[in-house]
Motif scaffolding. Structure first.
Motif, PDB file in Angstrom:
ATOM      1  N   LEU A  81     -58.330 -34.186 -61.750  1.00 33.35           N
ATOM      2  CA  LEU A  81     -56.933 -33.765 -61.893  1.00 33.35           C
ATOM      3  C   LEU A  81     -56.247 -33.734 -60.532  1.00 33.35           C
ATOM      4  O   LEU A  81     -55.161 -34.289 -60.347  1.00 33.35           O
ATOM      5  CB  LEU A  81     -56.887 -32.372 -62.553  1.00 33.35           C
ATOM      6  N   ARG A  82     -56.921 -33.122 -59.580  1.00 31.90           N
ATOM      7  CA  ARG A  82     -56.351 -33.050 -58.225  1.00 31.90           C
ATOM      8  C   ARG A  82     -56.112 -34.452 -57.661  1.00 31.90           C
ATOM      9  O   ARG A  82     -55.064 -34.746 -57.097  1.00 31.90           O
ATOM     10  CB  ARG A  82     -57.299 -32.264 -57.310  1.00 31.90           C
ATOM     11  N   GLN A  83     -57.097 -35.331 -57.867  1.00 27.82           N
ATOM     12  CA  GLN A  83     -56.986 -36.697 -57.369  1.00 27.82           C
ATOM     13  C   GLN A  83     -55.777 -37.409 -57.998  1.00 27.82           C
ATOM     14  O   GLN A  83     -55.007 -38.090 -57.312  1.00 27.82           O
ATOM     15  CB  GLN A  83     -58.278 -37.465 -57.679  1.00 27.82           C
ATOM     16  N   ALA A  84     -55.595 -37.203 -59.305  1.00 26.49           N
ATOM     17  CA  ALA A  84     -54.482 -37.862 -60.011  1.00 26.49           C
ATOM     18  C   ALA A  84     -53.141 -37.366 -59.467  1.00 26.49           C
ATOM     19  O   ALA A  84     -52.201 -38.159 -59.298  1.00 26.49           O
ATOM     20  CB  ALA A  84     -54.594 -37.581 -61.513  1.00 26.49           C
ATOM     21  N   ILE A  85     -53.061 -36.070 -59.176  1.00 28.18           N
ATOM     22  CA  ILE A  85     -51.814 -35.517 -58.633  1.00 28.18           C
ATOM     23  C   ILE A  85     -51.540 -36.106 -57.248  1.00 28.18           C
ATOM     24  O   ILE A  85     -50.416 -36.510 -56.933  1.00 28.18           O
ATOM     25  CB  ILE A  85     -51.900 -33.975 -58.575  1.00 28.18           C
ATOM     26  N   GLU A  86     -52.593 -36.185 -56.443  1.00 24.98           N
ATOM     27  CA  GLU A  86     -52.410 -36.741 -55.094  1.00 24.98           C
ATOM     28  C   GLU A  86     -52.004 -38.213 -55.154  1.00 24.98           C
ATOM     29  O   GLU A  86     -51.169 -38.664 -54.358  1.00 24.98           O
ATOM     30  CB  GLU A  86     -53.670 -36.505 -54.253  1.00 24.98           C
ATOM     31  N   ASP A  87     -52.567 -38.953 -56.103  1.00 28.00           N
ATOM     32  CA  ASP A  87     -52.178 -40.363 -56.273  1.00 28.00           C
ATOM     33  C   ASP A  87     -50.682 -40.477 -56.581  1.00 28.00           C
ATOM     34  O   ASP A  87     -49.988 -41.335 -56.036  1.00 28.00           O
ATOM     35  CB  ASP A  87     -52.960 -41.014 -57.428  1.00 28.00           C
ATOM     36  N   SER A  88     -50.194 -39.601 -57.491  1.00 28.08           N
ATOM     37  CA  SER A  88     -48.764 -39.645 -57.843  1.00 28.08           C
ATOM     38  C   SER A  88     -47.906 -39.337 -56.626  1.00 28.08           C
ATOM     39  O   SER A  88     -46.887 -39.998 -56.391  1.00 28.08           O
ATOM     40  CB  SER A  88     -48.445 -38.624 -58.936  1.00 28.08           C
ATOM     41  N   LEU A  89     -48.311 -38.321 -55.873  1.00 29.37           N
ATOM     42  CA  LEU A  89     -47.523 -37.928 -54.695  1.00 29.37           C
ATOM     43  C   LEU A  89     -47.454 -39.078 -53.694  1.00 29.37           C
ATOM     44  O   LEU A  89     -46.398 -39.335 -53.105  1.00 29.37           O
ATOM     45  CB  LEU A  89     -48.132 -36.685 -54.042  1.00 29.37           C
ATOM     46  N   SER A  90     -48.575 -39.803 -53.550  1.00 27.50           N
ATOM     47  CA  SER A  90     -48.582 -40.892 -52.572  1.00 27.50           C
ATOM     48  C   SER A  90     -47.657 -42.034 -53.006  1.00 27.50           C
ATOM     49  O   SER A  90     -47.237 -42.842 -52.197  1.00 27.50           O
ATOM     50  CB  SER A  90     -50.010 -41.390 -52.335  1.00 27.50           C
ATOM     51  N   LYS A  91     -47.328 -42.079 -54.307  1.00 32.07           N
ATOM     52  CA  LYS A  91     -46.376 -43.097 -54.798  1.00 32.07           C
ATOM     53  C   LYS A  91     -44.944 -42.597 -54.738  1.00 32.07           C
ATOM     54  O   LYS A  91     -44.023 -43.282 -55.195  1.00 32.07           O
ATOM     55  CB  LYS A  91     -46.691 -43.447 -56.251  1.00 32.07           C
ATOM     56  N   GLY A  92     -44.746 -41.374 -54.263  1.00 38.07           N
ATOM     57  CA  GLY A  92     -43.394 -40.819 -54.214  1.00 38.07           C
ATOM     58  C   GLY A  92     -42.918 -40.239 -55.537  1.00 38.07           C
ATOM     59  O   GLY A  92     -41.730 -39.965 -55.715  1.00 38.07           O
ATOM     60  N   HIS A  93     -43.850 -40.052 -56.486  1.00 38.01           N
ATOM     61  CA  HIS A  93     -43.484 -39.479 -57.778  1.00 38.01           C
ATOM     62  C   HIS A  93     -43.508 -37.946 -57.713  1.00 38.01           C
ATOM     63  O   HIS A  93     -43.971 -37.364 -56.726  1.00 38.01           O
ATOM     64  CB  HIS A  93     -44.437 -39.983 -58.867  1.00 38.01           C
ATOM     65  N   THR A  94     -43.012 -37.311 -58.776  1.00 39.78           N
ATOM     66  CA  THR A  94     -42.913 -35.853 -58.810  1.00 39.78           C
ATOM     67  C   THR A  94     -43.798 -35.264 -59.913  1.00 39.78           C
ATOM     68  O   THR A  94     -43.402 -35.232 -61.075  1.00 39.78           O
ATOM     69  CB  THR A  94     -41.442 -35.414 -59.059  1.00 39.78           C
ATOM     70  N   PRO A  95     -45.003 -34.811 -59.571  1.00 41.64           N
ATOM     71  CA  PRO A  95     -45.835 -34.126 -60.571  1.00 41.64           C
ATOM     72  C   PRO A  95     -45.115 -32.870 -61.056  1.00 41.64           C
ATOM     73  O   PRO A  95     -44.464 -32.192 -60.256  1.00 41.64           O
ATOM     74  CB  PRO A  95     -47.100 -33.756 -59.795  1.00 41.64           C
TER      75      PRO A  95
END
Ligand SMILES: *Cc1c(COP(=O)(O)O)cnc(C)c1O
Length: 261
Positions: free
Chosen positions: A115-129
């Motif tokens: 879960l943490r990894q998925a959130i970090e992946d989104s953040l690195s794409k500039g998305h908003t978890p």
């Protein structure tokens, strides 16, 4: 069914409204939401939709007036979660590509590190978890996602934490099984069906929210010129915290069962 009562204002359903409010108080006490509120809904699917809607409001405070304004919001559930999450991202304008199904372990419980990894992946794409949806009792195998480690992640990234307890939440009535939902008071909202494990005739379901008032903020709007009057019972007009107008008096069935048992 006989009186065909509806639940938008206190005036048209006074007794059932008070029953619903008292049930929500008792439900919240079981969950550990001390200052919570809630509203009965058409089922776990709508409860999950509302949970995500509250999360969207937290992430984009003016979303009701201005929409998402180009923001890419991302929601996280486990790969065992109920398909109603897919309906919710559709209705709320999030998009199914922004619903991430996180890996679970062999028992079907979400893996907090994934879960943490998925959130970090989104953040690195500039998305908003914005939303983590845990499941308390997955539909197929009855797995309970671990709340405490996921609540820690939600706190760290300032995300809304919802628990889909559509079928599993009633374990909170059981001294021998409530450990399955340990730490559920750390969540922001909980979906709970009374028409599954509690055997109440369908439909009977509720969305419980830790912070009172948020439902009203997210769901109210319109109808004040003819329906929602500023009378002495205005605080009891449950239609202001619902996305429905007409709504069945489902509280009666839950009230009767709860009293009887
Ligand atoms: C059944 C179920 C739902 C959907 O609930 P409805 O009341 O049928 O809308 C949601 N989540 C889980 C885990 C379920 O088992």
């Amino acid at each position: 069914s006989l009186s065909n009562a509806t639940m938008h204002t206190y005036q048209v359903g006074p007794v059932a409204t008070l029953m619903e409010l008292e049930l929500i108080k008792q439900w919240n006490a079981l969950v550990g939401f001390e200052e919570g509120d809630g509203v009965m809904v058409s089922g776990g699917s709508q409860a999950n939709l509302i949970g995500m809607m509250l999360a969207r409001q937290k992430a984009v405070p003016n979303v009701k007036e201005q929409g998402l304004r180009g923001k890419t919001l991302v929601a996280y559930i486990s790969d065992q979660a109920h398909y109603s999450a897919l309906k919710a991202v559709n209705v709320l304008g999030i998009g199914s590509e922004n619903l991430i199904a996180v890996d679970s372990d062999q028992e079907g419980r979400i893996l907090p590190e994934a879960l943490r990894q998925a959130i970090e992946d989104s953040l690195s794409k500039g998305h908003t978890p914005f939303f983590i949806g845990l499941t308390a009792g997955t539909t197929v195998t009855g797995a309970f996602d671990p709340v405490a480690p996921c609540a820690q992640i939600a706190r760290e990234f300032d995300l809304w934490l919802h628990i889909d307890g559509a079928w599993g939440a009633p374990v909170l009535f059981s001294d021998s099984h409530k450990h399955l939902l340990a730490d559920c008071e750390l969540a922001d909202s909980v979906a709970w069906d009374a028409h599954k494990l509690m055997n109440v005739p369908i439909t009977a379901a509720v969305i419980l929210v830790k912070q009172a008032g948020l439902l009203n903020q997210a769901c109210s709007g319109g109808g004040s010129d003819y329906l929602f009057h500023h009378d002495e019972n205005a605080d009891f007009n449950l239609g202001q915290r619902s996305i429905q107008c007409g709504r069945r008096a489902d509280a009666l069935k839950v009230w009767m069962s709860w009293k009887a048992i």
